[in-house]
Design an enzyme around this catalytic site. Structure first.
Site, PDB file in Angstrom:
ATOM      1  N   LYS A  52     -47.216  28.438 -20.740  1.00  0.00           N
ATOM      2  CA  LYS A  52     -46.009  27.793 -21.258  1.00  0.00           C
ATOM      3  C   LYS A  52     -46.251  26.291 -21.408  1.00  0.00           C
ATOM      4  O   LYS A  52     -45.879  25.689 -22.406  1.00  0.00           O
ATOM      5  CB  LYS A  52     -44.814  28.073 -20.328  1.00  0.00           C
ATOM      6  CG  LYS A  52     -44.306  29.511 -20.466  1.00  0.00           C
ATOM      7  CD  LYS A  52     -43.328  29.913 -19.381  1.00  0.00           C
ATOM      8  CE  LYS A  52     -43.016  31.418 -19.504  1.00  0.00           C
ATOM      9  NZ  LYS A  52     -42.200  31.941 -18.427  1.00  0.00           N
ATOM     10  N   GLN A  96     -39.605  30.108 -12.967  1.00  0.00           N
ATOM     11  CA  GLN A  96     -40.448  31.287 -13.137  1.00  0.00           C
ATOM     12  C   GLN A  96     -40.076  32.338 -12.084  1.00  0.00           C
ATOM     13  O   GLN A  96     -40.075  32.046 -10.893  1.00  0.00           O
ATOM     14  CB  GLN A  96     -41.929  30.886 -13.015  1.00  0.00           C
ATOM     15  CG  GLN A  96     -42.899  32.007 -13.309  1.00  0.00           C
ATOM     16  CD  GLN A  96     -42.829  32.482 -14.763  1.00  0.00           C
ATOM     17  OE1 GLN A  96     -42.820  31.694 -15.687  1.00  0.00           O
ATOM     18  NE2 GLN A  96     -42.772  33.792 -14.948  1.00  0.00           N
ATOM     19  N   ASP A 119     -34.010  29.935 -20.807  1.00  0.00           N
ATOM     20  CA  ASP A 119     -34.369  31.347 -20.603  1.00  0.00           C
ATOM     21  C   ASP A 119     -33.183  32.249 -20.937  1.00  0.00           C
ATOM     22  O   ASP A 119     -33.350  33.422 -21.251  1.00  0.00           O
ATOM     23  CB  ASP A 119     -34.776  31.574 -19.139  1.00  0.00           C
ATOM     24  CG  ASP A 119     -36.238  31.944 -18.988  1.00  0.00           C
ATOM     25  OD1 ASP A 119     -36.889  32.229 -20.011  1.00  0.00           O
ATOM     26  OD2 ASP A 119     -36.718  31.955 -17.841  1.00  0.00           O
TER      27      ASP A 119
END
Ligand code: NDP
Length: 280
Positions: A52, A96, A119
């Site tokens: 990422k 994460q 997200d």
């Protein structure tokens, strides 16, 4: 024989688009910024976070990675999120997953400011998605929608079947297809006759996590098949949730694994980060 949906190529196109959008924003004095938080040293998570970060750098997005020890307290993590929520350089915050057991994942996700939840996993963002308000589309199902768009398949009026009802893929996928006027069925482990449901689908999305569960005999002639599944076999090979060889005899379009949905996820994260910067 089905046409192959080239996710690698389409993801590269999306990243080029993002690069141009970043340049435009920079010309107006705004550099989109993404903060990624990694707690602990899960090897797979470390790879995802590295990818990422690298993807951000390639398109000109400012990115910072906060690597925290596995024993970091929930309070310390919430404090960091609060700081990032107030940091004007940061437009998107991503934690994460999975988090260590002593941390309440829900509480953490909910602490991310709604306008930075790139997200798209927070309850408020999901609520906005369901009612059709401004929101961030969760990256993986968003990537699937972009694949459909890029091959010119409009879900409107079509029968879509989503296999899997997870919060990160199946449910938001179903909502996005519904928003685009498909007639949507969601299947799961208690579905009585999965094959019969799948055979109804003009658009079939598999997000199950069971290698090659969906075989050619479960696919309607001419269907578009999107395989989200990533399953590593004992010999190291990656396979999807769809049996590619038999399914591609019936489908009109199909995603390969790897190289289908996979590359789209990070591309859509970049897209969401730029969108967050634009809204800010
Ligand atoms: P989950 O394990 O969270 O959800 C799986 C879903 O499949 C559940 O809803 C489950 O039903 C359903 N299911 C399980 N077995 C069956 C069955 N025999 N018949 C019908 N439905 C079944 O998985 P995720 O949604 O997180 O991920 C799904 C797959 O997608 C995985 O392979 C994962 O690796 C991959 N993935 C890929 C990404 C990418 O970037 N390409 C990103 C995210 C995931 P129930 O709810 O009843 O338990």
């Amino acid at each position: 024989m089905a046409n192959i949906i080239d996710g690698k190529k389409i993801a590269a196109e999306v990243r080029e688009e993002v690069k141009r959008e970043v340049a435009e924003l920079k010309a107006r004095g705004v550099t989109p910024g993404l903060a990624v938080i990694l707690v602990g040293d899960d090897p797979a998570s470390q790879v995802y976070v590295r990818n990422k970060h690298r993807a951000c750098e390639e398109v000109g997005i400012y990115s910072e990675v906060h690597r925290l020890a596995a024993e970091t307290s929930q309070d310390a993590l919430l404090k960091l999120i609060a700081q990032l929520n107030n940091n004007p350089k940061i437009h998107g915050i991503l934690v994460q997953l999975p988090l260590p057991d002593h941390i309440d994942e829900k509480k953490v996700i909910d602490a991310i400011a709604l306008n930075k939840d790139v997200d798209g996993f927070s309850p408020a963002n999901v609520g906005n998605l369901v009612i059709g308000d401004e929101c961030f589309y969760p990256c993986t199902p968003h990537g699937c929608m972009v694949l459909l768009d890029k091959i010119g398949v409009d879900p409107r009026g079509k029968k879509a079947v989503v296999v899997g009802r997870s919060n990160i893929v199946g449910k938001p996928m179903a909502m996005m297809l519904l928003a685009r006027h498909a007639t949507v069925t969601v299947c799961h482990s208690r579905t009585r006759d999965l094959a019969a449901e799948c055979r109804q689908a003009d658009i079939l999305v598999a997000a199950v996590g069971k290698p090659e569960l969906i075989t050619g005999d479960m696919i309607k002639e001419g269907a578009v098949v999107i395989d989200v599944g990533i399953n590593r076999m004992p010999d190291g090979k990656l396979v999807g949730d769809v049996h590619f060889e038999s399914a591609s005899q019936k489908a009109s379009w199909i995603t390969p694994v790897p190289g289908g949905v996979g590359p789209m996820t990070i591309a859509m994260l970049l897209k969401n980060t730029v969108e967050a910067a634009r809204r800010a």
